[in-house]
Design a protein around this motif. Sequence first.
Motif, PDB file in Angstrom:
ATOM      1  N   GLU A   1      -0.957  -6.537  -7.651  1.00 48.59           N
ATOM      2  CA  GLU A   1      -0.867  -5.132  -7.338  1.00 48.59           C
ATOM      3  C   GLU A   1      -1.521  -4.231  -8.479  1.00 48.59           C
ATOM      4  OE1 GLU A   1       3.237  -4.858  -7.072  1.00 48.59           O
ATOM      5  OE2 GLU A   1       3.594  -5.831  -5.090  1.00 48.59           O
TER       6      GLU A   1
ATOM      7  N   ASP B   1      -4.228  -2.214  -6.996  1.00 42.66           N
ATOM      8  CA  ASP B   1      -4.038  -1.397  -5.905  1.00 42.66           C
ATOM      9  C   ASP B   1      -3.382  -0.190  -6.101  1.00 42.66           C
ATOM     10  OD1 ASP B   1      -4.528  -3.591  -4.307  1.00 42.66           O
ATOM     11  OD2 ASP B   1      -2.217  -4.057  -3.759  1.00 42.66           O
ATOM     12  N   ASP B   2      -3.504   0.742  -5.125  1.00 45.38           N
ATOM     13  CA  ASP B   2      -3.026   2.209  -5.528  1.00 45.38           C
ATOM     14  C   ASP B   2      -1.493   2.452  -5.144  1.00 45.38           C
ATOM     15  OD1 ASP B   2      -5.488   3.250  -6.246  1.00 45.38           O
ATOM     16  OD2 ASP B   2      -6.080   3.779  -4.270  1.00 45.38           O
ATOM     17  N   TYR B   3      -0.986   1.113  -4.885  1.00 37.97           N
ATOM     18  CA  TYR B   3       0.582   1.297  -4.796  1.00 37.97           C
ATOM     19  C   TYR B   3       1.363   1.630  -5.817  1.00 37.97           C
ATOM     20  CZ  TYR B   3       5.055  -0.886  -3.936  1.00 37.97           C
ATOM     21  OH  TYR B   3       6.452  -0.821  -3.771  1.00 37.97           O
ATOM     22  N   MET B   4       2.425   2.634  -5.547  1.00 36.83           N
ATOM     23  CA  MET B   4       3.385   3.039  -6.398  1.00 36.83           C
ATOM     24  C   MET B   4       4.666   2.928  -5.765  1.00 36.83           C
ATOM     25  SD  MET B   4       1.829   6.572  -7.842  1.00 36.83           S
ATOM     26  CE  MET B   4       0.682   7.119  -6.846  1.00 36.83           C
ATOM     27  N   ASP B   5       5.791   2.499  -6.642  1.00 41.94           N
ATOM     28  CA  ASP B   5       7.011   2.286  -6.143  1.00 41.94           C
ATOM     29  C   ASP B   5       7.662   3.458  -5.788  1.00 41.94           C
ATOM     30  OD1 ASP B   5       7.645  -0.648  -6.302  1.00 41.94           O
ATOM     31  OD2 ASP B   5       7.290  -0.230  -8.473  1.00 41.94           O
TER      32      ASP B   5
END
Length: 135
Positions: free
Chosen positions: A59, A62-66
């Motif tokens: 991850e 990725d540009d994933y943020m919680d």
Amino acid sequence: MVSRGLLVTYPKIGLQMADEREFEKASLLPERWYIILSRVNDETFNMTAYDTTTILEEEEDDDYMDAGFVAQQGLMELLQNDFDRVMKAGMARIAFYDVAESIMEDIKEEIDSMDEPKVLSIEENVVKVDFGKKQ
């Protein structure tokens, strides 16, 4: 796994504060977002934010943020740049709960003062009941 390692702080300067911060960091649980407000005096406080969550290596790119991370950043933004709104909202919440508590106390007093029937005993098919003095 990689730690985000986010630390944002607006502390007092001094050796004692550094020791307190080290103790504070040592007590943090993993996989949490923290915003810690510490009292300076009646009108001011210090704010420190910690992110002890980890990112899986897949991850990482990725540009994933919680959602918790985004919420933490939003709360910090409001505290830093819209402080009056935060204080007004806090005072409104305190006032609401004070009124709610007062109403609940009044209702409890009314309910407690009511004469309700009380079962004194049950023997076979006879039930003795005290209906209070108003009967």
